[in-house]
Design a protein around this motif. Structure first.
Motif, short mmCIF file in Angstrom:
data_model
loop_
_atom_site.label_atom_id
_atom_site.label_comp_id
_atom_site.label_asym_id
_atom_site.label_seq_id
_atom_site.Cartn_x
_atom_site.Cartn_y
_atom_site.Cartn_z
N ARG A 142 -23.32 14.81 -20.73
CA ARG A 142 -22.95 15.97 -19.91
C ARG A 142 -22.12 15.51 -18.72
O ARG A 142 -22.63 15.11 -17.68
CB ARG A 142 -24.21 16.70 -19.43
CG ARG A 142 -23.92 18.04 -18.75
CD ARG A 142 -25.20 18.75 -18.32
NE ARG A 142 -26.09 18.98 -19.44
CZ ARG A 142 -25.99 19.99 -20.31
NH1 ARG A 142 -25.01 20.86 -20.15
NH2 ARG A 142 -26.85 20.10 -21.30
N TYR A 143 -20.79 15.61 -18.89
CA TYR A 143 -19.88 15.16 -17.84
C TYR A 143 -19.56 16.26 -16.83
O TYR A 143 -19.21 15.95 -15.68
CB TYR A 143 -18.58 14.66 -18.46
CG TYR A 143 -18.72 13.39 -19.27
CD1 TYR A 143 -18.94 12.17 -18.63
CD2 TYR A 143 -18.61 13.40 -20.65
CE1 TYR A 143 -19.06 10.99 -19.36
CE2 TYR A 143 -18.73 12.23 -21.39
CZ TYR A 143 -18.95 11.04 -20.74
OH TYR A 143 -19.06 9.88 -21.47
N PHE A 144 -19.62 17.51 -17.24
CA PHE A 144 -19.21 18.62 -16.39
C PHE A 144 -20.31 19.67 -16.31
O PHE A 144 -21.03 19.91 -17.27
CB PHE A 144 -17.93 19.27 -16.95
CG PHE A 144 -16.86 18.28 -17.30
CD1 PHE A 144 -16.11 17.67 -16.31
CD2 PHE A 144 -16.60 17.94 -18.62
CE1 PHE A 144 -15.14 16.75 -16.62
CE2 PHE A 144 -15.62 17.03 -18.95
CZ PHE A 144 -14.88 16.43 -17.94
N VAL A 145 -20.41 20.30 -15.15
CA VAL A 145 -21.39 21.37 -14.95
C VAL A 145 -20.66 22.65 -14.57
O VAL A 145 -20.17 22.79 -13.45
CB VAL A 145 -22.40 21.01 -13.84
CG1 VAL A 145 -23.38 22.17 -13.63
CG2 VAL A 145 -23.16 19.74 -14.18
N PRO A 146 -20.54 23.60 -15.49
CA PRO A 146 -19.99 24.91 -15.15
C PRO A 146 -20.93 25.63 -14.18
O PRO A 146 -22.15 25.56 -14.32
CB PRO A 146 -19.93 25.65 -16.50
CG PRO A 146 -20.00 24.57 -17.54
CD PRO A 146 -20.86 23.49 -16.93
N LEU A 147 -20.37 26.32 -13.21
CA LEU A 147 -21.17 27.09 -12.25
C LEU A 147 -20.96 28.60 -12.43
O LEU A 147 -21.90 29.37 -12.34
CB LEU A 147 -20.81 26.68 -10.82
CG LEU A 147 -21.00 25.20 -10.47
CD1 LEU A 147 -20.54 24.92 -9.05
CD2 LEU A 147 -22.46 24.78 -10.66
N PHE A 148 -19.71 28.99 -12.67
CA PHE A 148 -19.38 30.39 -12.91
C PHE A 148 -18.32 30.46 -14.00
O PHE A 148 -17.54 29.52 -14.18
CB PHE A 148 -18.86 31.05 -11.63
CG PHE A 148 -19.87 31.07 -10.51
CD1 PHE A 148 -20.79 32.10 -10.42
CD2 PHE A 148 -19.91 30.06 -9.57
CE1 PHE A 148 -21.74 32.11 -9.40
CE2 PHE A 148 -20.84 30.05 -8.55
CZ PHE A 148 -21.77 31.09 -8.47
N TYR A 149 -18.27 31.58 -14.70
CA TYR A 149 -17.34 31.69 -15.83
C TYR A 149 -16.86 33.12 -15.99
O TYR A 149 -17.31 34.05 -15.30
CB TYR A 149 -18.02 31.22 -17.11
CG TYR A 149 -19.05 32.19 -17.68
CD1 TYR A 149 -18.73 33.02 -18.77
CD2 TYR A 149 -20.34 32.28 -17.16
CE1 TYR A 149 -19.67 33.90 -19.30
CE2 TYR A 149 -21.28 33.15 -17.69
CZ TYR A 149 -20.94 33.96 -18.75
OH TYR A 149 -21.86 34.84 -19.27
N SER A 150 -15.90 33.30 -16.90
CA SER A 150 -15.40 34.63 -17.26
C SER A 150 -15.18 34.67 -18.77
O SER A 150 -14.77 33.67 -19.37
CB SER A 150 -14.06 34.93 -16.57
OG SER A 150 -14.20 35.02 -15.18
N PRO A 151 -15.43 35.81 -19.40
CA PRO A 151 -15.06 35.95 -20.81
C PRO A 151 -13.54 36.02 -20.93
O PRO A 151 -12.86 36.57 -20.05
CB PRO A 151 -15.71 37.28 -21.22
CG PRO A 151 -15.82 38.05 -19.95
CD PRO A 151 -16.05 37.03 -18.86
N ASP A 152 -12.98 35.43 -21.97
CA ASP A 152 -11.54 35.46 -22.18
C ASP A 152 -11.15 36.76 -22.88
O ASP A 152 -10.93 36.79 -24.10
CB ASP A 152 -11.10 34.25 -23.02
CG ASP A 152 -10.97 33.00 -22.17
OD1 ASP A 152 -10.78 33.14 -20.95
OD2 ASP A 152 -11.06 31.90 -22.73
N VAL A 153 -11.06 37.81 -22.10
CA VAL A 153 -10.74 39.12 -22.64
C VAL A 153 -9.71 39.81 -21.76
O VAL A 153 -9.50 39.44 -20.60
CB VAL A 153 -12.00 40.01 -22.76
CG1 VAL A 153 -12.99 39.43 -23.75
CG2 VAL A 153 -12.66 40.21 -21.39
N PHE A 154 -9.07 40.82 -22.33
CA PHE A 154 -8.14 41.66 -21.61
C PHE A 154 -8.62 43.10 -21.70
O PHE A 154 -9.39 43.46 -22.59
CB PHE A 154 -6.73 41.55 -22.21
CG PHE A 154 -6.22 40.14 -22.28
CD1 PHE A 154 -5.90 39.44 -21.13
CD2 PHE A 154 -6.06 39.51 -23.50
CE1 PHE A 154 -5.44 38.13 -21.19
CE2 PHE A 154 -5.60 38.21 -23.57
CZ PHE A 154 -5.28 37.52 -22.42
N ILE A 155 -8.14 43.92 -20.79
CA ILE A 155 -8.51 45.33 -20.81
C ILE A 155 -7.26 46.17 -21.07
O ILE A 155 -6.15 45.80 -20.65
CB ILE A 155 -9.17 45.75 -19.47
CG1 ILE A 155 -9.84 47.11 -19.62
CG2 ILE A 155 -8.18 45.74 -18.33
CD1 ILE A 155 -10.74 47.46 -18.44
#
Length: 441
Positions: A142-155
């Protein structure tokens, strides 16, 4: 041999500028403190988290010193020199323009799982979204720790899709490209030429496996798909003097798709206003070579320098970042989704608020009903997206053109191809060569 390899990587990473100095954050003066480097050219929200964390620390030795540089080149030279001598900043942010894949493969970045096991310290990983967190794991480390994310979507809206003989149920980027060409319409694809470029880099990333060092650029599938993604971008008529992201503009289809901040409250509000203006909002997945695959991307994440002398103290910082309270407050503040499952559930329930659509100072019964219906429609669509995310990308869609690989390794050949300066065949050859050199040497 490892030392030589590390040296060559760092020379490859950092261009030769004269180092001009840096300034230390005035909060801390002890040079033995944990450190984080940043330049004024590349501010990261990680700084806000660090500052808040420092206030909460009762033990001064756990605080993290923020070291500011005037330019990114100055910071990079300083980092390269220190890393070679067994030092350097203790924390890296994924928003920094660094070749993280190379740093990980050469153990410049620490394996956080190993640190956790060494100290028996629980940072709260079991409470986090496993799919998102696994993007930080390479070959079991485990080299990286994600803290926040977003779905790859468009509206967009069903009305906009219908204009191009499409619907959300049978949408494809190939069909969109073909129908746009056949219609002869002048269109803005994403309401932003920057987002168009990020879409192209996102497309290219589908054909690179950073873990095993392979690419699929020489396949018929890539060649065929490249044609219609290129056409979508090349035929775009985005007017940089037009602000496409007004609710009215989204509703009337000024742009085909919109990449909006993907927090619950922002998108729920957009759904409500599109309904208010008479539209039927819908969510479209970003391009993925595997049909119907829904992906996400890390908007804020970190890594630990393997040279860090106090890795156990950084575990305390990561635990703080992943805690319920910080995930809830910063997720809302930054318009990003928390990786913490408990915090995520809280965000989902925080959007059911009536909206004063006509801004007359009060919310009438009609506005309450419209808000509630829009909220329910949004939750149905959004929950489907979130519950079916099957892969995650290490870099945020918003910053794809700024990553080290995209900007420094393939950026030049991409720009030449999109400008029409080189042929498709030459583009594929040069893209393949540059990528394979980066992945294997």
């Amino acid at each position: 041999m490892k030392k030589v390899t590390t040296f060559l990587i760092l020379q490859f990473i950092f261009v030769s500028f004269v180092f001009c100095g840096c300034s230390r954050n005035t909060i801390l003066n002890d040079t033995e403190n944990l450190t984080y480097y940043y330049s004024k050219e590349n501010y990261s929200s990680l700084i806000d988290l660090i500052q808040k964390y420092n206030i909460s620390c009762s033990d001064e030795s756990y605080k993290i010193e923020i070291v500011e540089f005037k330019t990114e080149s100055e910071m990079n030279i300083k980092m390269s020199t220190e890393i070679m001598s067994g030092e350097g900043p203790d924390i890296f942010s994924l928003s920094q323009k660094l070749p993280f894949e190379k740093l990980a493969s050469n153990n410049i970045i620490a394996d956080i799982n190993e640190i956790i096991n060494s100290y028996g310290y629980d940072i709260g990983l079991s409470s986090c979204n496993r799919t998102i967190m696994n993007v930080g794991v390479i070959d079991g480390k485990r080299y990286f720790v994600p803290l926040f994310y977003s779905p790859d979507v468009f509206i967009t809206t069903e009305k906009t899709l219908k204009k191009y003989k499409l619907s959300s149920s049978d949408f494809s980027y190939k069909a969109l490209s073909d129908n746009l060409i056949n219609s002869g319409a002048k269109y803005s694809l994403l309401g932003s030429t920057d987002y168009n470029l990020n879409l192209f880099y996102s497309f290219l990333g589908q054909y690179i496996d950073y873990n095993d060092g392979n690419t699929e650029f020489n396949t018929d599938e890539f060649s065929e798909n490249l044609d219609y993604i290129y056409n979508l971008i090349n035929n775009d008529y985005t007017n940089e003097n037009t602000y496409y992201f007004l609710y009215e503009n989204i509703n009337n289809g000024s742009s085909v798709l919109y990449k909006e901040f993907s927090s619950f409250d922002m998108m729920a509000r957009t759904y409500a206003f599109l309904n208010y203006f008479g539209g039927t909002p819908t969510i479209i997945n970003n391009y993925n070579k595997e049909k119907n695959t829904i992906s996400a991307s890390v908007d804020l994440g970190l890594a630990i320098n393997n040279n860090c002398k106090s890795k156990d103290k950084l575990l305390a910082f990561i635990k703080y970042c992943l805690s319920d309270s910080i995930q809830i407050s910063f997720g809302s503040e930054l318009s990003m989704l928390p990786v913490n499952n408990n915090a995520f559930g809280h965000c989902a329930g925080a959007t059911d608020k009536p909206i004063d659509f006509d801004e007359n100072g009060s919310v009438d019964d009609n506005e309450k009903a419209l808000s509630k219906n829009a909220h329910n429609d949004f939750l149905n669509d959004y929950n489907h997206i979130i519950n079916n995310i099957s892969e995650c990308n290490l870099y945020s869609f918003y910053n794809l053109s700024e990553t080290y690989f995209n900007s420094s390794v393939i950026g030049d050949v991409v720009n030449k191809y999109l400008k029409g300066d080189i042929s498709k065949e030459k583009f594929i050859r040069q893209l393949t060569a540059a990528t394979e050199i980066y992945l294997t040497e």
